[in-house]
Structures are given as C-alpha cells and as structure tokens.
Design a protein around this motif. Sequence first.
Motif, PDB file in Angstrom:
ATOM      1  N   GLY A   1      80.826  40.772  52.182  1.00 30.06           N
ATOM      2  CA  GLY A   1      81.535  40.336  50.806  1.00 30.06           C
ATOM      3  C   GLY A   1      80.478  40.300  49.727  1.00 30.06           C
ATOM      4  N   ALA A   2      80.648  39.166  48.833  1.00 35.39           N
ATOM      5  CA  ALA A   2      79.733  39.029  47.725  1.00 35.39           C
ATOM      6  C   ALA A   2      78.346  38.347  48.332  1.00 35.39           C
ATOM      7  N   VAL A   3      77.261  38.659  47.459  1.00 36.92           N
ATOM      8  CA  VAL A   3      76.160  37.858  47.639  1.00 36.92           C
ATOM      9  C   VAL A   3      75.584  36.944  46.317  1.00 36.92           C
ATOM     10  N   LEU A   4      75.780  35.798  45.939  1.00 36.19           N
ATOM     11  CA  LEU A   4      75.323  35.277  44.821  1.00 36.19           C
ATOM     12  C   LEU A   4      73.993  34.561  44.749  1.00 36.19           C
ATOM     13  N   PRO A   5      73.309  35.001  43.828  1.00 40.39           N
ATOM     14  CA  PRO A   5      71.964  34.505  43.481  1.00 40.39           C
ATOM     15  C   PRO A   5      72.055  33.181  43.434  1.00 40.39           C
ATOM     16  N   PRO A   6      71.172  32.150  44.240  1.00 38.96           N
ATOM     17  CA  PRO A   6      71.231  30.713  44.080  1.00 38.96           C
ATOM     18  C   PRO A   6      71.333  30.374  42.615  1.00 38.96           C
ATOM     19  N   GLU A   7      70.695  30.720  41.651  1.00 30.98           N
ATOM     20  CA  GLU A   7      70.889  30.273  40.291  1.00 30.98           C
ATOM     21  C   GLU A   7      72.034  30.278  39.563  1.00 30.98           C
ATOM     22  N   VAL A   8      72.888  31.177  40.150  1.00 31.66           N
ATOM     23  CA  VAL A   8      74.199  31.217  39.385  1.00 31.66           C
ATOM     24  C   VAL A   8      75.537  30.816  40.357  1.00 31.66           C
TER      25      VAL A   8
ATOM     26  N   SER B   1      66.150  44.044  44.098  1.00 34.81           N
ATOM     27  CA  SER B   1      66.920  44.463  43.094  1.00 34.81           C
ATOM     28  C   SER B   1      65.822  45.582  42.236  1.00 34.81           C
ATOM     29  N   ALA B   2      64.765  44.997  42.020  1.00 31.16           N
ATOM     30  CA  ALA B   2      63.487  45.741  41.390  1.00 31.16           C
ATOM     31  C   ALA B   2      63.271  47.015  42.349  1.00 31.16           C
TER      32      ALA B   2
ATOM     33  N   LYS C   1      64.006  34.843  45.139  1.00 30.26           N
ATOM     34  CA  LYS C   1      62.859  35.816  44.784  1.00 30.26           C
ATOM     35  C   LYS C   1      63.178  37.176  45.724  1.00 30.26           C
ATOM     36  N   GLU C   2      63.877  37.123  46.930  1.00 31.73           N
ATOM     37  CA  GLU C   2      64.022  38.164  47.695  1.00 31.73           C
ATOM     38  C   GLU C   2      65.030  38.910  47.152  1.00 31.73           C
TER      39      GLU C   2
ATOM     40  N   ALA D   1      63.436  25.182  49.043  1.00 31.16           N
ATOM     41  CA  ALA D   1      62.421  26.114  49.068  1.00 31.16           C
ATOM     42  C   ALA D   1      63.332  27.436  49.845  1.00 31.16           C
ATOM     43  N   LEU D   2      64.077  27.109  50.698  1.00 37.60           N
ATOM     44  CA  LEU D   2      64.786  28.384  51.099  1.00 37.60           C
ATOM     45  C   LEU D   2      65.633  29.068  49.943  1.00 37.60           C
ATOM     46  N   LEU D   3      66.421  28.281  49.172  1.00 39.03           N
ATOM     47  CA  LEU D   3      66.914  28.794  48.087  1.00 39.03           C
ATOM     48  C   LEU D   3      66.108  29.402  47.090  1.00 39.03           C
TER      49      LEU D   3
END
Length: 477
Positions: free
Chosen positions: A280-287, A396-397, A390-391, A383-385
């Motif tokens: 499914g979706a993978v949302l980045p922790p910041e959003v 993405s880069a 970062k990962e 720290a995990l988030l």
Amino acid sequence: MSEEMGISTKRDEDFSKWYLDVVRKGGFVDQRSPMKGFDVILPWGYAVWEMLQQRLDKNFKRHGVQNAYFPMFIPESLIKKEEKHFEGFKAEAFAITEAGGEKLEEKLFVRPTSETIMYHMYSLWIRSYKDLPLKINQWNNVIRFDTKGTKPLIRPREFLWQEGHTVHSTKEDAEKWLKIVVSMYKDMYQALAIEPLVLVRPKSDTFAGADYSIVFDTLLQDGKVSQGPGSHLLGQHFSKPFNIKFLDESGKEQYGWQTSWGTSIRQIGITICHHGDDKGAVLPPEVAPYQAVIVPILFKGKEKEVLEKAESVKEQLRQLGLRVHLDDREHSAGFKFNEWELRGVPLRIEIGPKDVAAGEVTAVSRLGQKDKIKISELSEAKALLENIQKEMAARSAKFLIDNIKDVHNMDDLKEKSKAGGFLRGNWCSSGECEASIKAESGHEIRGTLYGKEEKCFANCLWCGKPAKHVVYVAKAY
Ligand SMILES: [Zn+2]
C-alpha cells in the motif's frame, strides 16, 4: 486477507490498478461518486492534505502572504480580457448558462484558476508603490474538464489547492519572490521525502499568459512523471489588460509585475505513486497524520493490563511530540496491521502480554525494520521516525539519479526510454523539433533545470543542428 481489505494487484502487474486500490482501500479517496472526476476525499486522505496545508500555510505567512477568498464564478468578459489565458483554459472550463430556470445574460465560468477574478479586484485596490508588494493566497477548489482522462488525486476534475497571486513594483522583485516560492515548495518536497526535478518549462507548456513557468516534476515508480507545483512569472501580461497600475516613487504611473503559484491534492497521489509498495501507501513521517499506531495484542484474561499499558505508552509518545493513535477496535491484530500498512503509517507499535512483562514494545517500521524498545526509553521511537524520513529521502534521491539517462539522438532516446524515467538530451529550442520529438516518441520535453545552466553535450535530438539547451524528456501523466 479478504479481497475487499487488501490490495490484489502488484505494482509491476498493473500500476494503475494498484494505485486505484491503494487510494480507495487505503482510505484516501472514494472515486465512486455519481460524477466522473469528482471524487470524495476520505478522512485519511484529507488528513494528509491538512498536514501539507499546515506546513505550507505556516511558510506562506512567515513570508508575508495573506489568505483571502474570491468568488468561484468568473464572468466571460473578465476571463476573455487576457486572450492567451482564455485560449489556454476555455477547452477545460465548465460554464454556467442558466440560473433559477432563466438563461443568464452573460456566461459564468467556474474558476479553472483565479487570475482574472483576483486581478479585477487588485486593480481596485492598488494605487501606489506603498501598496506593494501585494501577496495573497487562496485555499480553494478549482474545476477543470480534463480531457486526458481522470485519475483520483492525480487528475481529478475538481481539486483542492492553493493559489498564490502577487503584484510587485519591478520585474526583479517578482523574480526574487518566485525564488522564495520555489524554496517553500522545496520544503514541502523535503517533508514528502521526494527528490524532484525543478524545471523551467518550454514555451509550449508555459502557463497560459505567463513569461515562464517553474515546475516540480516527480518521477513515479511506473517510469512516468507527474507535475507538482507550478510557479509562474506573469510579467505584465495581466496587469495591462486588468489595469493594475500604481504610482511609483517619482509619481509616474506603472503597471505591476505579477506572479502566480499553486500546488494541489495531486501531491498526495504523487507521494503514493512515488513511495508506495505492494502492501500500500508509504507515508513519510513528516506528513503522516499518525506517525505511529499502537496495536495491542490481546489474549484472554490479559486484555486489561495490555490496554492499560498501551494507553500509557500512547500518552508518553504524545508528550514526546509524536502524532500517535491507539487502535483499540475489536478487529484482529492482523486486520489492523494490514490496514495501517495500506494507509502508510510509518511506525507500528505492538504491545502484547510478553512485552508488558518485559517492559518493552515492538516497533515495526513501514520500511520493514523491527526493533524492541524499552518503555523507559520511548524517545527511541522518535529516532526511528527520523531514520525512516532520512531513508525515504535517500531512496528517492537514488531513484531519481538512477533514472536520468543521457541521450544523443532519437534512436538513443527510443531505446533508453523503454525503461521509463528522464532522458537528458539537447535541443535547438525550435517548437517544431519539440512537437516532432513528442509525436515520434510519446515523450515530452519537460524543460531545462531551474537555476542551473547546463552545457550542451550533443546536437539537437531532432534536427541535428547545434543545440541551445540541455533538456529533460519524459512520458508524463
Ligand atoms: Zn532542433
């Protein structure tokens, strides 16, 4: 897992079907509304939008932008004032010709974008250089009859967005402002853990009525690209027909210099297509609306102590500043695991009777990593988030760099474009060559890098004559 609950399609089997599954079953959008392209944004999808909105809005205000609201109808006479703008939008604008059972004297367009209605008002407000810069943003909906076919979030007919519109006293000020706008959108991309290509579009694809358009292109996992925010230097193309004039410091009358810029709910679709996996979706922790979801593992006779511990863990995580949710519904733990994975929650925290006895929880990252965390050291979840964010950004880069290939001629382009991604080639800047490249390969010239001049390394892809620009070519949504 029941068919209704999980995703039945893998990305590499049918990306489009996988996407439709994720948006609906993941709780983002329900496209089964009675009108094609007019979708229902579900609570989870809307919560993601609110996260983006809050982040952008804070940045806008920090840079002196004010929010306001303008009417959604635009009389035909107004939208026609800027000829090129009208030409660009008339094919996709909805029009109202009747109200209360009577034919209207003048056709009303439902805003496809608000330049014209806003600038009509701007002309009434601006008198002197002291009124400038004027920086106004709207959070609203716009409606476009997209003929390319619809796709929830990516290409709906009605979409939520923000549109910012500024007036400056000089061209330099307007361009300086656009740089700030680009930096605010870059911040949004950072929150989304997406590495975009920031491009200046070729003339043919510049916003109707603009001098140039700066856009964020994102590569999706199917190898196609989707356009994110667009920021446009409108110059004086609108200020002249709309009479946006001011007296400068020497008392001379001048036309204003303008910009417009917007980003929409498409950003959520882009995020799903960029980061999602077969679960499914993978949302980045910041959003992510919930950064962590606690799932209690309940066994008969142990429910009370597990639930109490889960409550206390939730409270501690909340105090650490995390957006955390305790899923205490009666569904099975397995059902909950699947659902939160489908929705893209970055961290799942499991607590069972054994964990309670050991004074720990099990933290499972959406990227697959499993860790035990001591309840006395819950700040480790934070720290995990940060690591997940970062990962995701690093992946993405790498994905972008791995998918930009240099091409020297059309045969080269056709061969290397089979795998999707961006092709980097050279172009003489002729519109005919641009159109021929698209007709022959199905790939568009998306633009030149913004803010960085690149040296040509071959002749024009199409005509073979000396090239003027290094351009990025891709298949787009
Ligand atoms: Zn050429």
